[in-house]
Design a protein around this motif. Structure first.
Motif, short mmCIF file in Angstrom:
data_model
loop_
_atom_site.label_atom_id
_atom_site.label_comp_id
_atom_site.label_asym_id
_atom_site.label_seq_id
_atom_site.Cartn_x
_atom_site.Cartn_y
_atom_site.Cartn_z
N GLY A 1 -1.32 -17.83 -9.10
CA GLY A 1 -0.77 -16.72 -8.33
C GLY A 1 0.70 -16.93 -8.02
N TYR A 2 1.29 -16.00 -7.29
CA TYR A 2 2.72 -16.09 -6.99
C TYR A 2 2.96 -15.59 -5.57
CZ TYR A 2 1.71 -11.42 -8.77
OH TYR A 2 1.12 -10.21 -9.00
N THR A 3 4.06 -16.07 -5.01
CA THR A 3 4.46 -15.61 -3.68
C THR A 3 5.29 -14.33 -3.83
OG1 THR A 3 6.52 -16.86 -3.71
CG2 THR A 3 4.54 -17.98 -2.87
N LYS A 4 5.54 -13.67 -2.71
CA LYS A 4 6.37 -12.46 -2.73
C LYS A 4 7.77 -12.79 -3.24
CE LYS A 4 8.30 -8.80 0.16
NZ LYS A 4 8.39 -8.22 1.52
N GLN B 1 1.94 -1.02 -11.01
CA GLN B 1 2.43 -0.36 -9.80
C GLN B 1 3.68 -1.07 -9.26
OE1 GLN B 1 1.51 2.48 -8.54
NE2 GLN B 1 -0.19 2.78 -9.98
N ILE B 2 3.73 -2.39 -9.37
CA ILE B 2 4.90 -3.15 -8.93
C ILE B 2 6.13 -2.74 -9.74
CG2 ILE B 2 5.96 -5.45 -8.90
CD1 ILE B 2 3.11 -6.54 -8.26
N SER C 1 10.87 -0.35 -4.05
CA SER C 1 10.27 0.20 -2.84
C SER C 1 9.40 -0.85 -2.13
CB SER C 1 9.42 1.43 -3.20
OG SER C 1 8.64 1.82 -2.09
N SER C 2 9.33 -0.75 -0.81
CA SER C 2 8.53 -1.70 -0.02
C SER C 2 7.03 -1.48 -0.24
CB SER C 2 8.85 -1.55 1.47
OG SER C 2 8.57 -0.23 1.91
N THR C 3 6.67 -0.39 -0.93
CA THR C 3 5.24 -0.12 -1.19
C THR C 3 4.63 -1.15 -2.15
OG1 THR C 3 5.82 1.39 -2.99
CG2 THR C 3 5.49 2.36 -0.80
N ILE C 4 5.50 -1.94 -2.79
CA ILE C 4 4.97 -2.92 -3.75
C ILE C 4 4.41 -4.16 -3.06
CG2 ILE C 4 6.60 -2.16 -5.50
CD1 ILE C 4 8.13 -4.80 -5.05
N ASP C 5 4.65 -4.32 -1.76
CA ASP C 5 4.22 -5.53 -1.07
C ASP C 5 2.71 -5.76 -1.18
OD1 ASP C 5 6.83 -5.81 -0.40
OD2 ASP C 5 6.59 -5.47 1.75
N PHE D 1 -2.18 -8.51 -3.58
CA PHE D 1 -3.45 -8.48 -4.30
C PHE D 1 -3.29 -8.92 -5.76
CE2 PHE D 1 -4.50 -5.50 -0.83
CZ PHE D 1 -5.67 -6.12 -0.38
N GLY D 2 -2.14 -8.55 -6.37
CA GLY D 2 -1.90 -8.94 -7.76
C GLY D 2 -1.89 -10.45 -7.94
#
Length: 209
Positions: A53-56, A137-138, A144-148, A153-154
């Motif tokens: 996985g990965y961090t923001k 979606q990312i 956009s902040s909607t990708i958070d 989850f990704g």
């Protein structure tokens, strides 16, 4: 039992070499297209490549390093269905191989949990496709902040995808070595039994003479 019924259906559908080999060829073709048209032109690690996985911060850094053209190219993995079709083909291949490997040689008529091992690639496929949706979606909504939430989850879907992929490969390797050992032992004892039988027959012939 629903799971056992599903496992048997998958074994019947994918167990034939007429399914496995064409799927292998098609998977190689799709992967080659994806590699030559997309991955070879992107010089950095993509979100798909993070095994745990990965961090923001890692996700944002990856997106920034890609740049607008790189992100557009990365998105074609999904819009051109390369990374939608390939996981399905990979799942079919592993299901087919697990169906041939389990149950273990000599236990075909016994019910065991190993009969259900060919269901594991389905879990990998589900998490892979969920990960693909998040990545799409990312890329579509960046910056956009909607990708958070999609990043959150990704990352988990990416990790779980690799867990089930590597677990399936691990089971294949274990099953292959066990079946190979049992096959060699079966051949060895069969030859030994035939040799002993021939010796007994020779001894009986000598006594009769």
């Amino acid at each position: 039992m629903v799971l056992r019924s599903l496992s048997n259906k998958l074994r019947n559908l994918t167990g034939s070499p007429y399914v496995l080999f064409p799927t292998l060829v098609l998977a190689f073709f799709v992967f080659n297209l994806m590699s030559s048209k997309i991955m070879s032109q992107l010089s950095i690690n993509l979100l798909d490549s993070y095994l745990v996985g990965y961090t923001k911060n890692q996700a944002i850094q990856t997106l920034e390093l890609l740049g607008p053209k790189g992100r557009d190219l990365y998105m074609t993995m999904y819009t051109s269905y390369y990374d939608i079709i390939f996981p399905i083909l990979l799942a079919i291949i592993v299901i087919s191989m697990l169906s041939k490997t389990y149950p273990i040689l000599g236990t075909e008529n016994q019910r065991s949990f190993s009969d259900l091992y060919n269901l594991i690639p389905i879990l990998g496929l589900i998490f892979d496709e969920l990960e693909n949706y998040c990545h799409y979606q990312i890329l579509k909504n960046y910056p956009s902040s909607t990708i958070d939430s999609y990043i959150y989850f990704g990352s988990y879907f990416c990790f779980l995808k690799y867990v089930f992929i590597f677990f399936g490969i691990f089971l294949l390797a274990i099953g292959f070595f066990i079946n190979t050992f049992l096959f060699i032992r079966l051949v060895f004892f069969s030859k030994k039994q035939n040799l002993n039988q021939n010796q007994n027959n020779n001894n009986n012939d000598k006594k009769l003479k």
